[in-house]
Design a protein around this motif. Structure first.
Motif, short mmCIF file in Angstrom:
data_model
loop_
_atom_site.label_atom_id
_atom_site.label_comp_id
_atom_site.label_asym_id
_atom_site.label_seq_id
_atom_site.Cartn_x
_atom_site.Cartn_y
_atom_site.Cartn_z
N LYS A 145 -24.02 27.49 -28.29
CA LYS A 145 -23.15 28.52 -27.72
C LYS A 145 -22.24 29.12 -28.80
CE LYS A 145 -23.67 28.71 -23.10
NZ LYS A 145 -23.78 29.95 -22.29
N LEU A 146 -21.74 28.24 -29.68
CA LEU A 146 -20.85 28.71 -30.74
C LEU A 146 -21.60 29.66 -31.67
CD1 LEU A 146 -17.95 28.38 -31.89
CD2 LEU A 146 -18.89 26.65 -33.44
N GLN A 147 -22.81 29.29 -32.04
CA GLN A 147 -23.62 30.16 -32.91
C GLN A 147 -23.93 31.48 -32.22
OE1 GLN A 147 -24.10 29.75 -35.97
NE2 GLN A 147 -24.66 27.66 -36.55
N GLU A 148 -24.24 31.42 -30.93
CA GLU A 148 -24.54 32.63 -30.18
C GLU A 148 -23.33 33.55 -30.15
OE1 GLU A 148 -25.81 34.11 -25.67
OE2 GLU A 148 -25.80 31.96 -26.16
N GLY A 149 -22.13 32.95 -29.96
CA GLY A 149 -20.91 33.73 -29.94
C GLY A 149 -20.63 34.40 -31.28
N PHE A 150 -20.87 33.68 -32.38
CA PHE A 150 -20.64 34.26 -33.70
C PHE A 150 -21.66 35.36 -34.00
CE2 PHE A 150 -17.48 31.19 -34.49
CZ PHE A 150 -16.81 31.54 -35.65
N LYS A 151 -22.88 35.18 -33.54
CA LYS A 151 -23.89 36.23 -33.72
C LYS A 151 -23.46 37.49 -32.98
CE LYS A 151 -27.64 34.97 -36.08
NZ LYS A 151 -28.24 35.81 -37.13
N ARG A 152 -22.92 37.30 -31.77
CA ARG A 152 -22.53 38.44 -30.98
C ARG A 152 -21.27 39.11 -31.51
NH1 ARG A 152 -22.98 37.64 -24.90
NH2 ARG A 152 -24.89 36.69 -25.63
N MET A 153 -20.33 38.31 -31.99
CA MET A 153 -19.06 38.85 -32.43
C MET A 153 -19.09 39.37 -33.85
SD MET A 153 -15.33 37.03 -32.46
CE MET A 153 -13.89 37.88 -33.13
N HIS A 154 -19.73 38.61 -34.74
CA HIS A 154 -19.70 38.94 -36.17
C HIS A 154 -21.07 39.34 -36.73
CE1 HIS A 154 -15.63 37.37 -36.27
NE2 HIS A 154 -16.04 36.23 -35.78
N GLY A 155 -22.11 39.18 -35.94
CA GLY A 155 -23.44 39.52 -36.42
C GLY A 155 -23.96 38.56 -37.46
N THR A 156 -23.46 37.33 -37.47
CA THR A 156 -23.87 36.36 -38.47
C THR A 156 -23.68 34.94 -37.94
OG1 THR A 156 -23.58 35.73 -40.79
CG2 THR A 156 -21.58 36.20 -39.55
N THR A 157 -24.12 33.95 -38.71
CA THR A 157 -23.95 32.55 -38.30
C THR A 157 -22.55 32.07 -38.62
OG1 THR A 157 -24.68 31.68 -40.43
CG2 THR A 157 -26.39 32.12 -38.78
N VAL A 158 -22.20 30.90 -38.08
CA VAL A 158 -20.89 30.32 -38.37
C VAL A 158 -20.74 30.05 -39.86
CG1 VAL A 158 -19.35 28.37 -37.94
CG2 VAL A 158 -20.74 29.29 -36.07
N SER A 159 -21.76 29.45 -40.47
CA SER A 159 -21.70 29.11 -41.90
C SER A 159 -21.56 30.35 -42.77
CB SER A 159 -22.95 28.33 -42.31
OG SER A 159 -23.00 27.09 -41.63
N ASP A 160 -22.31 31.39 -42.45
CA ASP A 160 -22.23 32.63 -43.23
C ASP A 160 -20.87 33.30 -43.05
OD1 ASP A 160 -24.72 32.34 -44.29
OD2 ASP A 160 -25.72 33.71 -42.91
N TYR A 161 -20.30 33.18 -41.85
CA TYR A 161 -18.98 33.76 -41.61
C TYR A 161 -17.92 33.02 -42.46
CZ TYR A 161 -14.68 35.20 -39.26
OH TYR A 161 -13.43 35.69 -39.01
N ILE A 162 -17.99 31.69 -42.48
CA ILE A 162 -17.05 30.90 -43.28
C ILE A 162 -17.16 31.29 -44.75
CG2 ILE A 162 -16.49 28.57 -44.10
CD1 ILE A 162 -17.48 27.55 -41.33
N ARG A 163 -18.39 31.39 -45.23
CA ARG A 163 -18.62 31.75 -46.63
C ARG A 163 -18.07 33.13 -46.94
NH1 ARG A 163 -23.31 29.76 -46.98
NH2 ARG A 163 -24.43 31.53 -46.12
N SER A 164 -18.28 34.08 -46.04
CA SER A 164 -17.81 35.45 -46.25
C SER A 164 -16.28 35.51 -46.28
CB SER A 164 -18.34 36.37 -45.13
OG SER A 164 -17.86 37.67 -45.27
N VAL A 165 -15.63 34.79 -45.36
CA VAL A 165 -14.17 34.77 -45.31
C VAL A 165 -13.61 34.16 -46.59
CG1 VAL A 165 -12.18 33.70 -44.18
CG2 VAL A 165 -13.98 34.74 -42.80
#
Length: 342
Positions: A265-285
């Protein structure tokens, strides 16, 4: 209950009629209309602006003292309206129909109606309402390159060359749009710079709304479930946690526990909100935070790397180059050179 009738969808006429009905203080700066109210009707602000493309923005940020019904008329060429609710809720129905639909927090909506059909919007008293409407005129005919204009392409996509019919689509929860609307509210610039920044963000919000509609249709076709408002709100809070503390050793299991969601669910939410995975979002930030520190602090590159949560300077350099097309060292030297020449 207060009832207000609007006979036009043109921003200038809307604000003239709102001002007449609600009183308040009306100001106009570079075609941006702002109505501030603090009286027996309610407290807050209503803002609107029209762009040369035939696209308008109308925003309500207000708490009404009494229940309010807004009756909005249309013409022979009713517009296509894209709505987003950032706070509270609003109920809609067509005058000729009895069925109602509710637009809630973080939901998108796309509205079309028959010629001369009246739209009825209902706002509850005592509830803080923040809703943004992007109105696309269908009576807009640019002289040059009509078939390449944004307005024309939206009409073609949603009306498909046919007469507009009564239709309201309520979409899934979308938090990316909320972020863009908050950016709209944060604009401090004035004059033409302000107008250009508002128009750019309005186009981005419109793009997100259209993409949300396409994603929802695809998801319905695949019979996939949607995340609830509560689940999307949890994803937003986890996103804030990562954004505020990128240096922490975040992991999917711990973030899922904090959110009260399964990893899926968390991964699905990040895909929907940020268009990416949780790990990729952390790396980008982390990379973006590193770029900010290189530009604004006296830290050396190694200090920056470890302060944003990376354990390898070479890995940081690799993904930094991918994002900024230069190494961290080259970026720092360029910033120092610019500072000296300023």
């Amino acid at each position: 209950m207060t009832t207000i009738s609007l006979t036009s969808t043109a921003i200038k006429n809307i604000f003239d009629e709102l001002h007449q009905s609600m009183n308040g203080d009306l100001s106009v700066k570079v075609k941006e209309h702002i109505l501030d109210i603090d009286n027996e009707v309610g407290r807050g602000k209503i803002r609107g602006v029209t762009f040369k493309s035939g696209i308008s923005l109308l925003e309500f940020d207000v708490k009404f003292i009494q229940d309010l019904t807004l009756c909005v008329g249309s013409s022979e060429h009713p517009p296509i309206c894209f709505a987003y609710c950032l706070r509270g809720k609003v109920t809609h129905r067509f005058r000729s129909q009895s069925g109602k639909k509710v637009l809630e927090n973080f939901q998108t909506s796309i509205l079309t109606n028959k010629a001369n059909e009246e739209n009825i919007l209902e706002f509850a008293s005592g509830e803080h309402i923040k809703i943004s409407l992007i109105v696309v005129s269908t009576d807009f005919n640019p002289i040059n390159a009509k078939k390449h204009s944004l307005n024309y392409r939206i009409q073609k996509s949603f009306l498909k060359g046919k007469a507009s019919q009564n239709s309201i689509y309520i979409g899934s929860y979308n938090l990316k749009i909320a972020d863009k609307i908050q950016q709209l509210e944060a604009i401090q610039e004035r004059g033409i710079v302000r107008s250009l920044m508002i128009e750019g963000l309005v186009h981005m919000i419109l793009a997100y709304e259209i993409q949300q509609h396409a994603d929802d249709l695809k998801r319905d076709a695949l019979n996939n479930g949607n995340l609830t408002f509560k689940e999307m709100h949890a994803v937003r809070e986890i996103s804030k946690t990562i954004l505020n503390c990128p240096e922490k050793p975040h992991c999917i299991a711990e973030l899922s526990r904090q959110a009260g969601l399964s990893p899926g669910k968390l991964q699905e939410g990040f895909k929907r909100m940020h268009g990416t995975t949780v790990s990729d979002y952390i790396r980008s930030v982390r990379v973006e935070k590193g770029e900010e520190l290189i530009k604004t602090s006296d830290m050396n590159i190694s200090q920056v790397v470890y302060s944003v949560g990376f354990s390898s300077r070479s890995y940081f350099s690799k993904i930094f180059r991918q994002k900024y097309n230069c190494s961290p060292k080259e970026y720092k030297e360029k910033q120092q050179s610019m500072a000296l020449s300023a």
